[in-house]
Design an enzyme around this catalytic site. Structure first.
Site, PDB file in Angstrom:
ATOM      1  N   ARG A  58      14.235  14.495 -18.587  1.00  0.00           N
ATOM      2  CA  ARG A  58      12.937  14.776 -17.948  1.00  0.00           C
ATOM      3  C   ARG A  58      12.762  14.161 -16.560  1.00  0.00           C
ATOM      4  O   ARG A  58      11.731  14.370 -15.926  1.00  0.00           O
ATOM      5  CB  ARG A  58      11.772  14.334 -18.845  1.00  0.00           C
ATOM      6  CG  ARG A  58      11.751  14.988 -20.212  1.00  0.00           C
ATOM      7  CD  ARG A  58      10.378  15.030 -20.810  1.00  0.00           C
ATOM      8  NE  ARG A  58       9.714  13.735 -20.782  1.00  0.00           N
ATOM      9  CZ  ARG A  58       8.393  13.579 -20.832  1.00  0.00           C
ATOM     10  NH1 ARG A  58       7.599  14.632 -20.878  1.00  0.00           N
ATOM     11  NH2 ARG A  58       7.857  12.379 -20.840  1.00  0.00           N
ATOM     12  N   ASP A  59      13.751  13.435 -16.067  1.00  0.00           N
ATOM     13  CA  ASP A  59      13.621  12.848 -14.727  1.00  0.00           C
ATOM     14  C   ASP A  59      14.989  12.805 -14.053  1.00  0.00           C
ATOM     15  O   ASP A  59      15.319  11.837 -13.376  1.00  0.00           O
ATOM     16  CB  ASP A  59      13.015  11.444 -14.829  1.00  0.00           C
ATOM     17  CG  ASP A  59      12.482  10.932 -13.489  1.00  0.00           C
ATOM     18  OD1 ASP A  59      12.388  11.743 -12.541  1.00  0.00           O
ATOM     19  OD2 ASP A  59      12.177   9.740 -13.394  1.00  0.00           O
ATOM     20  N   LEU A  60      15.760  13.868 -14.240  1.00  0.00           N
ATOM     21  CA  LEU A  60      17.099  13.924 -13.650  1.00  0.00           C
ATOM     22  C   LEU A  60      16.976  14.184 -12.157  1.00  0.00           C
ATOM     23  O   LEU A  60      16.421  15.182 -11.712  1.00  0.00           O
ATOM     24  CB  LEU A  60      17.909  15.036 -14.314  1.00  0.00           C
ATOM     25  CG  LEU A  60      19.397  15.100 -13.962  1.00  0.00           C
ATOM     26  CD1 LEU A  60      20.106  13.811 -14.381  1.00  0.00           C
ATOM     27  CD2 LEU A  60      20.045  16.304 -14.625  1.00  0.00           C
TER      28      LEU A  60
END
Length: 200
Positions: A58-60
């Site tokens: 979710r935060d790549l």
């Protein structure tokens, strides 16, 4: 009471984002390309491993990838980090619903992640991987500034077919691969396993 957390090794070389900004000031992309493609491959392999455990990151983004030096070697590797927003998807479900997605990094998110019914799947990470690939391979490092931060504007642009344009030095086949990360429907996007196979 003890809290759960993730312990990671200390990687003094810092983030991939910082590395790219520094290196691109001094070295032409063509000279960096083998390293950059290896980094992209390693990120894809790491994401395959996460997905086998049904974990969505979710935060790549390049800022959340760390540089690791091999012992007694000039080779550098990358490792996925910053799992603060990661979530595990139970085997009984195919998605994670999160009404607080407005606090997430919109420019890296798939459109379904900031819709009226925000949902995250294994394939929403693939979209973020596409943005991260542009960060890595765009020699001007302007990819984020080209994306509006307003979710409604982003949605309209993507629905109209707009995508980031190919930077001049990026190979056409790599651009095509990254564009396959940006299909509007999650099931139409390339998978991390397919990315690994294409880059291998």
């Amino acid at each position: 009471s003890a809290s759960n957390g993730i312990v990671m090794e200390y990687l003094p070389r810092g983030s991939l984002e910082s590395y790219l900004v520094d290196r691109k000031k001094r070295i032409a992309l063509t000279h960096l390309e083998p390293d950059l493609l290896r980094f992209i491959m390693q990120i894809a392999i790491g994401m395959v491993a996460l997905q086998k455990h049904r974990i969505i990151h979710r935060d790549l983004a390049a800022r959340n990838i760390l540089i690791s030096a091999r012992p007694n070697s000039s080779y550098l590797d990358v490792k996925i980090a910053d799992f603060g927003l990661s979530r595990s998807i139970p085997t009984s479900k195919d998605e994670y619903i999160d009404s607080s997605s407005l606090f997430l990094p919109t420019k890296w998110l798939a459109p379904e992640c900031y819709s009226s019914n925000p949902r995250f799947t294994m394939q929403s990470d693939v979209w973020s991987f596409g943005v991260t690939g542009f960060e890595i391979l765009d020699p001007t490092s302007k990819v984020v500034s080209m994306l509006p931060s307003d979710p409604s504007i982003l949605t309209r642009k993507f629905e109209s077919g707009w995508r980031l344009e190919k930077p001049g030095e990026m190979k056409k086949w790599m651009y095509s691969l990254l564009l396959r990360c940006w299909s509007m429907e999650p099931e139409d996007r390339i998978t991390f396993q397919q990315i690994v196979e294409l880059l291998g």
